[in-house]
Design an enzyme around this catalytic site. Structure first.
Site, PDB file in Angstrom:
ATOM      1  N   ASP A 165      -1.986  10.616  -2.211  1.00 38.56           N
ATOM      2  CA  ASP A 165      -2.332   9.613  -3.220  1.00 38.56           C
ATOM      3  C   ASP A 165      -2.597  10.259  -4.563  1.00 38.56           C
ATOM      4  O   ASP A 165      -2.530   9.620  -5.603  1.00 38.56           O
ATOM      5  CB  ASP A 165      -3.544   8.805  -2.768  1.00 38.56           C
ATOM      6  CG  ASP A 165      -3.118   7.887  -1.644  1.00 38.56           C
ATOM      7  OD1 ASP A 165      -3.028   8.365  -0.503  1.00 38.56           O
ATOM      8  OD2 ASP A 165      -2.813   6.718  -1.928  1.00 38.56           O
ATOM      9  N   GLN A 195      -2.022   2.445   9.865  1.00 40.70           N
ATOM     10  CA  GLN A 195      -0.719   2.531   9.192  1.00 40.70           C
ATOM     11  C   GLN A 195       0.268   3.357  10.015  1.00 40.70           C
ATOM     12  O   GLN A 195       1.479   3.138   9.950  1.00 40.70           O
ATOM     13  CB  GLN A 195      -0.868   3.176   7.797  1.00 40.70           C
ATOM     14  CG  GLN A 195      -1.619   2.352   6.779  1.00 40.70           C
ATOM     15  CD  GLN A 195      -3.097   2.687   6.744  1.00 40.70           C
ATOM     16  OE1 GLN A 195      -3.667   3.119   7.741  1.00 40.70           O
ATOM     17  NE2 GLN A 195      -3.719   2.486   5.604  1.00 40.70           N
ATOM     18  N   ARG A 217      -7.381  -0.560  -7.089  1.00 39.46           N
ATOM     19  CA  ARG A 217      -7.729   0.510  -6.129  1.00 39.46           C
ATOM     20  C   ARG A 217      -7.915   1.802  -6.937  1.00 39.46           C
ATOM     21  O   ARG A 217      -7.167   2.043  -7.885  1.00 39.46           O
ATOM     22  CB  ARG A 217      -6.624   0.716  -5.071  1.00 39.46           C
ATOM     23  CG  ARG A 217      -6.508  -0.426  -4.069  1.00 39.46           C
ATOM     24  CD  ARG A 217      -5.565  -0.083  -2.925  1.00 39.46           C
ATOM     25  NE  ARG A 217      -6.190   0.781  -1.935  1.00 39.46           N
ATOM     26  CZ  ARG A 217      -5.535   1.318  -0.896  1.00 39.46           C
ATOM     27  NH1 ARG A 217      -4.243   1.110  -0.745  1.00 39.46           N
ATOM     28  NH2 ARG A 217      -6.165   2.081  -0.029  1.00 39.46           N
ATOM     29  N   ARG A 271       0.862  -1.181   0.000  1.00 37.29           N
ATOM     30  CA  ARG A 271       0.000   0.000   0.000  1.00 37.29           C
ATOM     31  C   ARG A 271       0.896   1.228   0.000  1.00 37.29           C
ATOM     32  O   ARG A 271       2.110   1.111   0.169  1.00 37.29           O
ATOM     33  CB  ARG A 271      -1.039  -0.015   1.137  1.00 37.29           C
ATOM     34  CG  ARG A 271      -0.674  -0.624   2.434  1.00 37.29           C
ATOM     35  CD  ARG A 271       0.405   0.073   3.198  1.00 37.29           C
ATOM     36  NE  ARG A 271       0.144   1.485   3.339  1.00 37.29           N
ATOM     37  CZ  ARG A 271       1.055   2.391   3.597  1.00 37.29           C
ATOM     38  NH1 ARG A 271       2.329   2.050   3.752  1.00 37.29           N
ATOM     39  NH2 ARG A 271       0.754   3.671   3.716  1.00 37.29           N
TER      40      ARG A 271
HETATM   41  O1  MRU Z   1      -4.568   3.081   2.080  1.00 37.32           O
HETATM   42  P1  MRU Z   1      -3.092   3.330   1.976  1.00 37.32           P
HETATM   43  O2  MRU Z   1      -2.329   2.787   3.141  1.00 37.32           O
HETATM   44  O3  MRU Z   1      -2.543   2.890   0.644  1.00 37.32           O
HETATM   45  O4  MRU Z   1      -2.954   4.911   2.021  1.00 37.32           O
HETATM   46  C1  MRU Z   1      -1.669   5.464   1.908  1.00 37.32           C
HETATM   47  C2  MRU Z   1      -1.624   6.936   2.092  1.00 37.32           C
HETATM   48  O5  MRU Z   1      -2.618   7.601   2.278  1.00 37.32           O
HETATM   49  C3  MRU Z   1      -0.270   7.571   1.943  1.00 37.32           C
HETATM   50  O6  MRU Z   1      -0.177   8.715   2.737  1.00 37.32           O
HETATM   51  C4  MRU Z   1      -0.031   7.962   0.476  1.00 37.32           C
HETATM   52  O7  MRU Z   1      -0.246   6.870  -0.372  1.00 37.32           O
HETATM   53  C5  MRU Z   1       1.338   8.490   0.255  1.00 37.32           C
HETATM   54  S1  MRU Z   1       2.574   7.254   0.353  1.00 37.32           S
HETATM   55  C6  MRU Z   1       4.069   7.958   0.003  1.00 37.32           C
END
Ligand code: MRU
Length: 313
Positions: A217, A176, A78, A44
């Site tokens: 993202d 996370q 996703r 992720r």
């Molecule tokens: O659902 P996730 O764990 O994939 O979400 C990740 C995030 O929101 C991060 O902050 C984002 O992808 C930046 S990673 C360098």
């Protein structure tokens, strides 16, 4: 230790659902395995998802699959992180120019680390000796091939000799921040504290946070999309005059669209109904579980990229 690596024509992905308790790698033999790891959050974080997807295309190439069709399947894994679409399209483009998908994926793997190190150096310019930095979710080495974006800025500042301490929001529902960002900072020996998400405003009100740095993202016209909870942190930062930075490589930019047109992933209600294996709400509870927030540009102090620190678009 890298988030993923290629060996003997297979992709090995560090299973982040098991961290910090267990360090294991999941072996992807097919592109369908890669889709599974993306959907289940074994891998992720926007840049890591992108590079994993590129290797998924390489696995499909080795199996002689129809890459145009596979591209659509991988892109459906996703919806919010643009790096997924960017990476798959980049592999298709490389193929159309006679390159192999595997060579392009290996190039993206190396580029990711270099990009984060450059981005980190720019970001370190806004970090002062003695700063306490709040971060949300995990935009660290585990969200990339290595080094990280938001946590890459912290790593770069520490490499410059600055004394930095970090505060991690736990980042419900899948934590996370608690499981991954705290783990990374502890491994580096960087002082770190964990807070519940709802304590972020309180710490800012008390003057305990000097800067907020988060990942993204997607960066698009009008703001950035990042993990749910980022908006409340940004609003509190504005209220208490704490600079709020987004650290993101240019591969996360999608300048052609409005941030409000980005699809926000809705995830499984069980992520909210359970804390780990423990159910925390009664049977029959209705849930909304949006995985990402939109942070409007006026709440963002600057966007830290490999090309320097930019104004929000
Ligand atoms: O659902 P996730 O764990 O994939 O979400 C990740 C995030 O929101 C991060 O902050 C984002 O992808 C930046 S990673 C360098």
């Amino acid at each position: 230790m890298k988030t993923l690596y290629w060996k003997d024509n297979h992709l090995f992905i560090r299973d982040q659902t098991k961290l910090p308790a267990e360090v294991t790698y999941f072996e992807c033999e097919t592109y369908q395995d890669v889709i599974h790891t993306i959907k289940t959050l074994m891998v992720r974080g926007a840049p890591a998802i992108g590079v994993a997807a590129a290797f998924g295309m390489a696995l499909a190439e080795l199996a002689g699959e129809d890459l145009e069709k596979v591209a659509e399947e991988i892109k459906a894994a996703r919806p919010t992180a643009v790096n997924l679409f960017w990476a798959v399209d980049r592999v298709l483009d490389a193929k159309s120019k006679g390159k192999s998908a595997l060579d392009e994926a290996l190039l993206m793997f190396d580029e990711d680390i270099q990009t984060n190190k450059t981005l980190g150096k720019y970001g370190a310019q806004v970090v002062e000796d003695g700063d306490t930095i709040l971060t949300h979710c995990n935009a660290g080495a585990l969200a990339c091939v290595d080094y990280g974006t938001a946590l890459g800025v912290i790593r770069a500042a520490v490499e410059e000799g600055k004394n930095i301490s970090v505060v991690c929001d736990e980042t419900r529902p899948v934590c996370q921040g608690a499981r991954l960002s705290v783990f990374e900072m502890q491994e580096e020996g960087i002082p770190v504290k964990l807070i519940v998400d709802s304590a972020a405003g309180r710490l800012m009100q008390e003057g305990k946070i000097d800067k907020v740095i988060v990942g993204a993202d997607r960066v698009a016209r009008g703001g950035a999309a990042n993990k749910i909870g980022s908006l409340m942190v940004a609003l509190a930062a504005k209220r208490f005059n704490v600079p709020f930075y987004v650290a993101a490589p240019k591969s996360t930019f999608d300048e052609g669209i409005s941030i409000y047109d980005v699809e926000i992933e809705e995830r499984d209600p069980d992520e909210v109904l359970y804390f780990g294996d423990c159910r925390v709400a009664p049977e029959g509870t209705e849930v909304e579980n949006p995985a990402f927030d939109i942070i409007p540009s006026d709440l963002i102090t600057g966007i830290i990229t490999e090309d320097g620190i930019l104004d929000p678009i």
